[in-house]
Write a protein that holds these residues in place. Structure first.
Motif, PDB file in Angstrom:
ATOM      1  N   TYR A 221       3.029   6.214  19.925  1.00 38.42           N
ATOM      2  CA  TYR A 221       3.034   7.210  18.841  1.00 38.42           C
ATOM      3  C   TYR A 221       4.219   6.945  17.928  1.00 38.42           C
ATOM      4  O   TYR A 221       5.376   6.992  18.364  1.00 38.42           O
ATOM      5  CB  TYR A 221       3.107   8.614  19.435  1.00 38.42           C
ATOM      6  CG  TYR A 221       3.115   9.725  18.408  1.00 38.42           C
ATOM      7  CD1 TYR A 221       2.235   9.720  17.330  1.00 38.42           C
ATOM      8  CD2 TYR A 221       4.002  10.796  18.527  1.00 38.42           C
ATOM      9  CE1 TYR A 221       2.234  10.750  16.392  1.00 38.42           C
ATOM     10  CE2 TYR A 221       4.007  11.830  17.601  1.00 38.42           C
ATOM     11  CZ  TYR A 221       3.132  11.797  16.532  1.00 38.42           C
ATOM     12  OH  TYR A 221       3.137  12.814  15.610  1.00 38.42           O
ATOM     13  N   ILE A 241      -7.318  12.231  16.478  1.00 38.17           N
ATOM     14  CA  ILE A 241      -6.521  11.886  17.658  1.00 38.17           C
ATOM     15  C   ILE A 241      -7.212  12.367  18.922  1.00 38.17           C
ATOM     16  O   ILE A 241      -7.284  11.652  19.928  1.00 38.17           O
ATOM     17  CB  ILE A 241      -5.114  12.502  17.528  1.00 38.17           C
ATOM     18  CG1 ILE A 241      -4.395  11.874  16.332  1.00 38.17           C
ATOM     19  CG2 ILE A 241      -4.307  12.315  18.807  1.00 38.17           C
ATOM     20  CD1 ILE A 241      -3.062  12.482  16.011  1.00 38.17           C
ATOM     21  N   ALA A 244      -9.945  10.082  19.967  1.00 32.66           N
ATOM     22  CA  ALA A 244      -9.494   8.849  20.623  1.00 32.66           C
ATOM     23  C   ALA A 244      -9.305   9.071  22.113  1.00 32.66           C
ATOM     24  O   ALA A 244      -9.625   8.191  22.934  1.00 32.66           O
ATOM     25  CB  ALA A 244      -8.198   8.362  19.978  1.00 32.66           C
ATOM     26  N   ILE A 257      -3.840   3.736  23.426  1.00 34.95           N
ATOM     27  CA  ILE A 257      -4.098   4.472  22.188  1.00 34.95           C
ATOM     28  C   ILE A 257      -2.880   4.325  21.289  1.00 34.95           C
ATOM     29  O   ILE A 257      -1.757   4.657  21.699  1.00 34.95           O
ATOM     30  CB  ILE A 257      -4.387   5.959  22.460  1.00 34.95           C
ATOM     31  CG1 ILE A 257      -5.679   6.110  23.275  1.00 34.95           C
ATOM     32  CG2 ILE A 257      -4.510   6.730  21.146  1.00 34.95           C
ATOM     33  CD1 ILE A 257      -6.008   7.551  23.617  1.00 34.95           C
ATOM     34  N   ASP A 258      -3.112   3.832  20.081  1.00 27.96           N
ATOM     35  CA  ASP A 258      -2.043   3.656  19.104  1.00 27.96           C
ATOM     36  C   ASP A 258      -2.230   4.674  17.985  1.00 27.96           C
ATOM     37  O   ASP A 258      -3.303   4.757  17.376  1.00 27.96           O
ATOM     38  CB  ASP A 258      -2.053   2.241  18.530  1.00 27.96           C
ATOM     39  CG  ASP A 258      -1.869   1.184  19.612  1.00 27.96           C
ATOM     40  OD1 ASP A 258      -1.030   1.404  20.499  1.00 27.96           O
ATOM     41  OD2 ASP A 258      -2.573   0.147  19.562  1.00 27.96           O
ATOM     42  N   ILE A 259      -1.173   5.416  17.714  1.00 21.22           N
ATOM     43  CA  ILE A 259      -1.211   6.438  16.666  1.00 21.22           C
ATOM     44  C   ILE A 259       0.000   6.245  15.762  1.00 21.22           C
ATOM     45  O   ILE A 259       1.139   6.200  16.243  1.00 21.22           O
ATOM     46  CB  ILE A 259      -1.186   7.860  17.259  1.00 21.22           C
ATOM     47  CG1 ILE A 259      -2.349   8.057  18.240  1.00 21.22           C
ATOM     48  CG2 ILE A 259      -1.238   8.908  16.146  1.00 21.22           C
ATOM     49  CD1 ILE A 259      -2.255   9.328  19.038  1.00 21.22           C
ATOM     50  N   LEU A 270      -2.731   8.223   8.252  1.00 22.46           N
ATOM     51  CA  LEU A 270      -2.961   8.291   9.698  1.00 22.46           C
ATOM     52  C   LEU A 270      -3.719   7.049  10.138  1.00 22.46           C
ATOM     53  O   LEU A 270      -4.728   6.680   9.530  1.00 22.46           O
ATOM     54  CB  LEU A 270      -3.762   9.543  10.054  1.00 22.46           C
ATOM     55  CG  LEU A 270      -4.265   9.647  11.500  1.00 22.46           C
ATOM     56  CD1 LEU A 270      -3.102   9.804  12.466  1.00 22.46           C
ATOM     57  CD2 LEU A 270      -5.248  10.802  11.651  1.00 22.46           C
ATOM     58  N   VAL A 272      -5.307   5.524  13.762  1.00 22.39           N
ATOM     59  CA  VAL A 272      -5.602   5.758  15.178  1.00 22.39           C
ATOM     60  C   VAL A 272      -6.448   4.599  15.694  1.00 22.39           C
ATOM     61  O   VAL A 272      -7.498   4.288  15.122  1.00 22.39           O
ATOM     62  CB  VAL A 272      -6.337   7.091  15.391  1.00 22.39           C
ATOM     63  CG1 VAL A 272      -6.609   7.309  16.876  1.00 22.39           C
ATOM     64  CG2 VAL A 272      -5.529   8.247  14.824  1.00 22.39           C
ATOM     65  N   ARG A 273      -5.993   4.002  16.774  1.00 20.91           N
ATOM     66  CA  ARG A 273      -6.710   2.879  17.384  1.00 20.91           C
ATOM     67  C   ARG A 273      -6.844   3.145  18.870  1.00 20.91           C
ATOM     68  O   ARG A 273      -5.882   3.473  19.552  1.00 20.91           O
ATOM     69  CB  ARG A 273      -5.954   1.574  17.157  1.00 20.91           C
ATOM     70  CG  ARG A 273      -6.643   0.334  17.724  1.00 20.91           C
ATOM     71  CD  ARG A 273      -5.766  -0.886  17.534  1.00 20.91           C
ATOM     72  NE  ARG A 273      -6.407  -2.110  17.997  1.00 20.91           N
ATOM     73  CZ  ARG A 273      -6.424  -2.536  19.264  1.00 20.91           C
ATOM     74  NH1 ARG A 273      -5.842  -1.796  20.222  1.00 20.91           N
ATOM     75  NH2 ARG A 273      -7.025  -3.662  19.587  1.00 20.91           N
ATOM     76  N   ASN A 274      -8.072   3.054  19.387  1.00 16.24           N
ATOM     77  CA  ASN A 274      -8.299   3.234  20.818  1.00 16.24           C
ATOM     78  C   ASN A 274      -9.278   2.197  21.322  1.00 16.24           C
ATOM     79  O   ASN A 274     -10.174   1.744  20.599  1.00 16.24           O
ATOM     80  CB  ASN A 274      -8.832   4.642  21.116  1.00 16.24           C
ATOM     81  CG  ASN A 274     -10.186   4.906  20.494  1.00 16.24           C
ATOM     82  OD1 ASN A 274     -10.276   5.304  19.332  1.00 16.24           O
ATOM     83  ND2 ASN A 274     -11.258   4.699  21.266  1.00 16.24           N
TER      84      ASN A 274
END
Length: 325
Positions: A221, A241, A244, A257-259, A270, A272-274
């Motif tokens: 995060y 989020i 994800a 999980i990248d936020i 924003l 968000v990668r999951n």
């Protein structure tokens, strides 16, 4: 403003025709507002067309009669028209002189019709836009209602998991849940909340998920910039989020999980990668939270946002750029 008599004559602006026309115009203006705010909403829009016709007719007669009565003019007397001899010399037939009342009707009927049509048009336009606003607010309220149970379900599951394992973080999670409820019941009812509150809400949620999932998921995060006094629609960023975590985490395998949230004075971005994981023998997909957020973005931030959702073989990537107020 224009006198019916030459300006060099004495009392050109205070003669009887001028005062009569001034009173008639004031009554016409008064009728416009009464018709717009009272008669149309209470009679015309309720489809009482006969009653509306009667009220309009009475109003028109009053606008014609009252100015003549107030100025002391005899509206029943005949006017002096051209003499029959002059009309015969011009090749015309003698015409019967008209009363001032008939002349007043001819003079004001066009303006009166314009007033009626214009006031109805304005009210119809106002009612249309009001119905569109009410429809939008109802749909947004429905979208929020769909988000809240979904979020509470996941949060309660998180607290249940902590309680079963006897984690010391369970009481702290209950406190966080109370903060969530306060946010949902108080702040999320507003059309906009401070961006700082939305970020605090997200931070608490991430702490709760980190405590529940422990080492089965790695959460990266990053937060950059200052929210200042900027405002955003509640739960708008959070929905991406939460999605994800719902569709990108499998306790039986490692997940990541990248936020990343970056802010400027008038915008927020924003990312968000999951990972794509298999849950209950089914590959994950975008959930209802993302679908609702897409609808909300379209309605609340038209042409003020850029949303890109990429579905790659191994991961989902959501990128949102939003102009703030």
């Amino acid at each position: 403003m224009i006198s019916p008599r030459p300006p060099e004559e004495t009392g050109a602006f205070f003669n009887r025709p001028t005062v009569r026309d001034l009173i008639a115009n004031v009554l016409m203006l008064l009728f416009f507002y009464v018709n717009y705010y009272l008669i149309i909403p209470r009679i015309y829009f309720r489809k009482k067309y006969l009653n509306y016709f009667i009220v309009v007719t009475i109003s028109f007669v009053l606008i014609i009669v009252l100015p003549s009565l107030l100025t002391g003019e005899d509206f029943t007397a005949n006017t002096r028209g051209p003499s029959p001899a002059s009309q015969m010399m011009q090749g015309g037939m003698p015409r019967k002189p008209q009363s001032p009342f008939i002349m007043e009707v001819r003079h004001h009927i066009y303006l009166f019709c314009v007033v009626i049509l214009f006031s109805i048009l304005l009210q119809v336009n106002r009612r249309f836009h009001q119905s569109e606003r009410d429809k939008t607010e109802a749909e947004l309220a429905n979208l929020k209602a769909q988000i809240h149970p979904h979020f509470l379900f996941n949060t309660l599951n998180s607290i249940y998991a902590l309680s079963v394992t006897g984690s010391e973080k369970a009481p702290d999670s209950i406190v966080k849940l109370s903060e969530f409820m306060r946010y949902l019941l108080k702040d999320a009812k507003e059309n906009q909340v401070l961006l700082s509150k939305e970020l605090d809400y997200i931070s608490n949620y991430l702490d709760l998920q980190s405590s529940r999932l422990r080492d089965s998921v790695r959460i990266n995060y990053e937060l950059s910039g200052s929210p200042g006094q900027s405002k955003v629609a509640p739960l708008l960023l959070f929905a991406f989020i939460e999605n994800a975590f719902k569709h990108g985490v499998n306790p039986e395998e490692d997940s990541q999980i990248d936020i990343r949230i970056s802010m400027s004075e008038s915008a927020v971005e924003l990312l968000v990668r999951n990972n794509k994981v298999v849950i209950n023998n089914m590959e994950n997909s975008l959930g209802i939270g993302v679908s609702n957020s897409q609808d909300r973005l379209t309605r609340l931030y038209p042409e003020k946002h850029k949303l890109a959702i990429e579905s790659m073989p191994d991961y989902f990537l959501v990128s949102l750029s939003l102009e703030l107020t």
